[in-house]
Design a protein around this motif. Structure first.
Motif, PDB file in Angstrom:
ATOM      1  N   CYS A 166       0.837  -1.322   0.091  1.00 34.20           N
ATOM      2  CA  CYS A 166       0.076   0.071   0.008  1.00 34.20           C
ATOM      3  C   CYS A 166       0.774   1.059  -0.011  1.00 34.20           C
ATOM      4  N   PHE A 167       0.471   2.338  -0.717  1.00 34.68           N
ATOM      5  CA  PHE A 167       1.238   3.483  -0.868  1.00 34.68           C
ATOM      6  C   PHE A 167       0.087   4.802  -0.945  1.00 34.68           C
ATOM      7  N   ILE A 168       0.545   5.599  -0.204  1.00 38.15           N
ATOM      8  CA  ILE A 168      -0.394   6.821  -0.291  1.00 38.15           C
ATOM      9  C   ILE A 168      -0.468   7.493  -1.325  1.00 38.15           C
ATOM     10  N   ILE A 198       0.132   4.167   6.700  1.00 40.26           N
ATOM     11  CA  ILE A 198       0.608   3.870   5.060  1.00 40.26           C
ATOM     12  C   ILE A 198       1.704   4.934   4.631  1.00 40.26           C
ATOM     13  N   ALA A 199       1.247   6.250   4.909  1.00 41.63           N
ATOM     14  CA  ALA A 199       2.275   7.205   4.316  1.00 41.63           C
ATOM     15  C   ALA A 199       3.543   7.074   4.964  1.00 41.63           C
ATOM     16  N   ALA A 200       3.639   6.611   6.608  1.00 41.42           N
ATOM     17  CA  ALA A 200       4.877   6.571   7.210  1.00 41.42           C
ATOM     18  C   ALA A 200       5.574   5.352   6.862  1.00 41.42           C
ATOM     19  N   ARG A 201       4.899   4.216   6.214  1.00 43.94           N
ATOM     20  CA  ARG A 201       5.489   3.008   5.799  1.00 43.94           C
ATOM     21  C   ARG A 201       5.280   2.593   4.446  1.00 43.94           C
ATOM     22  N   PRO A 202       5.757   3.310   3.584  1.00 42.59           N
ATOM     23  CA  PRO A 202       5.479   2.851   2.144  1.00 42.59           C
ATOM     24  C   PRO A 202       5.632   1.602   1.979  1.00 42.59           C
ATOM     25  N   GLY A 203       4.520   0.959   0.907  1.00 42.52           N
ATOM     26  CA  GLY A 203       4.833  -0.363   0.833  1.00 42.52           C
ATOM     27  C   GLY A 203       4.396  -1.471   1.768  1.00 42.52           C
ATOM     28  N   SER A 210      -2.284   0.388  -4.660  1.00 39.47           N
ATOM     29  CA  SER A 210      -1.384  -0.753  -4.277  1.00 39.47           C
ATOM     30  C   SER A 210      -0.140  -0.769  -5.535  1.00 39.47           C
ATOM     31  N   ASN A 211       0.723  -1.755  -5.281  1.00 37.30           N
ATOM     32  CA  ASN A 211       1.719  -2.026  -6.316  1.00 37.30           C
ATOM     33  C   ASN A 211       1.090  -2.490  -7.735  1.00 37.30           C
ATOM     34  N   GLY A 253      11.882  13.309  -2.816  1.00 32.12           N
ATOM     35  CA  GLY A 253      11.911  11.609  -2.467  1.00 32.12           C
ATOM     36  C   GLY A 253      10.725  11.264  -1.942  1.00 32.12           C
ATOM     37  N   ALA A 254       9.666  12.104  -1.659  1.00 32.18           N
ATOM     38  CA  ALA A 254       8.279  11.251  -1.327  1.00 32.18           C
ATOM     39  C   ALA A 254       7.781  10.573  -2.541  1.00 32.18           C
ATOM     40  N   LEU A 255       6.995   9.634  -2.070  1.00 35.51           N
ATOM     41  CA  LEU A 255       6.426   8.613  -3.145  1.00 35.51           C
ATOM     42  C   LEU A 255       5.137   9.084  -3.445  1.00 35.51           C
ATOM     43  N   GLN A 256       5.159   9.137  -4.789  1.00 38.92           N
ATOM     44  CA  GLN A 256       3.720   9.068  -5.370  1.00 38.92           C
ATOM     45  C   GLN A 256       3.345   7.946  -6.061  1.00 38.92           C
TER      46      GLN A 256
END
Length: 578
Positions: A462-464, A500-505, A542-543, A554-557
């Protein structure tokens, strides 16, 4: 605490008739309303849970005739919510019809195998009741569950249905609910002698003239053919025995009054007849209070008990009725009235229990060719007309019988006694799911899983999304995700999204495990639902549904897949304040 669960609440049909003059007043509806009133007035249970009960519905119940104190005993339960009870509390799930399957499902969802379910029978001349019995076999019911039967004849019919359905099933599939004989209840009225004078003045008859009353739905198709009663009236007139017959009841279905007036005119007894269509509740009280004799030559198999007969007894009226199903339970021949022999035609053996227009015509034909002994009917009425002392004696016995056997305090007490027995039985042998109940445990995934393109992998990462980050800036938006039927808990979504934001993936299973509270089935299901809401609104991806890229910080999008054309499109915020 002892509690009763009522899946729905009946309304007052007699009040609605006065307001709209459209709703057909049927005995089952009258019973449902009076049963609710009696449970709240005489019942000793601590709470009466009603799903979806609103303040507006409470106001409507008060307008229908419930007292404010009675309405206060009803406890509203938001639809889909847990009941506010503990494991030590005793609860019975009950309905005013024989449909036990839904209550059995409710019991399973509440995870209370020790809670008996209970239903009642009314008209049972339909294959719908047969299918209800079939459902009882497969609904996960047990010996602690109940089906109240209002008459011995009705119970015998249910036993026939059980036997016939059971013959078609495997030997190890048995009918488990208990059938218990409990009659319908009536309110014992306050007798008001002035109604005798008022009624005779309205009818423009002599103060000492006797009144014979029929009260019930006016329909030879679904209630009873009253033509033989008019012939009995004409026979009395020929013998110089006079009584004024009042035929009163709901006449919205077939306008039966017109046919009856024409027949009475032809028989020469119209001068001794008043037809009172669609009486109000006040009219009904005056008619029962002012009458001397009650008569009801029922001939239709839709009649199972005979609520108007019990009402007549409660007013102290001797009853002359057909020897028919529940009537013979209510009227003690020679003590509280007389039973008139009835005879089915020989064509009975060719008919079947069905539920369609053709079968209704067949049942109507059966009733119209069922014989009620007219000479005996006339003779029994005459014996009461000629013997006022016998009338008074039978009238007293009738009221005493109603008070002893059919008054609501007696019936409610009996309900609670039987419920108590079932609660104890459920403690020692709670309902257990068996192979038969699997029929009503159909998998939604197996039944409907093919409706969607696919199903999300429970182990997906899971990714925000950019949209999710915007919502974190405006946490009030999470109110729009809350459950329709529960108190709003927007912080649940806020907490989950921040995790989820704090723990990408982070795997979806880990999100559910971390935020599932106690880890029981309900908490886990709630966490899964909350995560599903975040996916639904595009706040999480999700992936398997997105590609992941890094932005300047560096934040995930997340970039979500366009299921329509297979391309991908960025969900990155444009940076505007939305």
């Amino acid at each position: 605490m002892r509690a009763l669960y009522l899946p729905s609440l009946p309304r007052n049909p007699e009040r609605h008739q006065e307001q709209w003059d459209q709703t057909t007043v049927m005995g089952a509806r009258v019973f449902g309303w009076t049963a609710l009133c009696a449970l709240l007035e005489y019942g000793t249970y601590d709470a009466y849970f009603v799903p979806g009960l609103t303040d507006q519905k409470k106001e409507e119940l008060i307008e229908d005739g419930l007292t404010a104190d009675s309405v206060k005993r009803l406890v509203a339960v938001p639809i889909g919510s847990k009941l506010p009870i503990t494991n030590s509390d005793q609860i019975v799930l009950t309905t005013f019809d024989p449909q036990l399957r839904t209550l059995a499902t409710t019991r399973r969802k509440l995870q209370r195998p020790d809670a008996p379910v209970c239903g009642l029978i009314h008209s049972i001349n339909s294959e719908r009741v047969v299918f209800a019995v079939l459902q009882h076999y497969f609904a996960g019911l047990c010996e602690a569950d109940l089906l109240f039967c209002s008459s011995r004849a009705g119970m015998r019919t249910i036993d026939v249905y059980i036997e016939e359905v059971g013959r078609l099933l495997l030997p190890n599939i048995t009918y488990r609910p208990r059938r218990v004989l409990v009659p319908l209840g009536v309110t014992i009225p306050l007798l008001e002698p002035e109604h005798r004078i008022n009624l005779r003045q309205l009818l423009n008859i002599g103060a000492q003239e006797t009144i014979t009353l029929f009260f019930g739905r006016l329909s030879q198709m679904s209630k009873g053919d009253l033509g033989p009663m008019l012939i009995a009236l004409s026979l009395l007139s020929r013998r110089e025995t006079h009584t004024h017959l009042v035929i009163a009841g709901d006449d919205k279905q077939t306008n039966e009054a017109r046919r009856l007036k024409a027949l009475a005119n032809e028989l020469g007894c119209i001068q001794n007849l008043t037809i009172w269509p669609n009486p109000s509740a006040r009219d009904k009280h005056m008619l029962y209070s002012g009458a001397d004799i009650f008569v009801s030559p029922s001939d239709n198999i839709q009649e199972t008990f005979g609520l108007t007969v019990a009402e007549a007894l409660s007013y102290g009226l001797p009853a002359v009725v057909s020897d028919w199903d529940g009537y013979r339970d209510i009227v003690s021949d020679g003590e509280t009235g007389f039973l008139v022999p009835s005879l089915f035609p020989s064509s009975l053996e060719t008919l079947e229990v069905s539920d369609c227009r053709i079968s209704m015509v067949e049942e109507d034909s059966l009733a119209q060719s069922t014989t009620i002994d007219i000479p005996v009917l006339s003779e029994k009425i005459q014996s009461l007309l000629h013997n006022p002392a016998l009338r008074r004696q039978m009238g007293r016995a009738a009221r005493q019988s109603a008070e002893k056997h059919y008054s609501w305090p007696v019936i409610v007490k009996r309900y609670e006694e039987v419920w108590g027995e079932s609660i104890q039985a459920a403690k020692t042998a709670p309902c257990e799911e068996d192979l038969a109940s699997a029929v009503f445990r159909m998998s939604l995934e197996k039944s409907f899983g093919h409706f969607a393109t696919g199903k999300r992998n429970p182990h997906c990462k899971c990714f925000i999304t950019a949209e999710g980050r915007e919502w974190l800036k405006r946490p009030a938006r999470f109110y729009f995700l809350c459950h329709l039927y529960d108190p709003p808990t927007p912080q649940r979504f806020n907490q989950m999204l921040r995790e989820i934001a704090a723990r990408p993936g982070i795997p979806a299973t880990k999100v559910v495990e971390t935020l599932g509270g106690n880890g029981d089935h309900v908490s886990t299901a709630d966490a899964q639902w909350s995560l599903g809401r975040l996916f639904k609104y595009g706040l999480v991806a999700s992936n398997e549904e997105c590609t992941v890229t890094g932005d300047q910080s560096g934040a995930l999008q997340a970039v979500t897949r366009d299921f329509g054309n297979g391309t991908t499109g960025s969900t990155e915020s444009s940076g505007t304040n939305r």
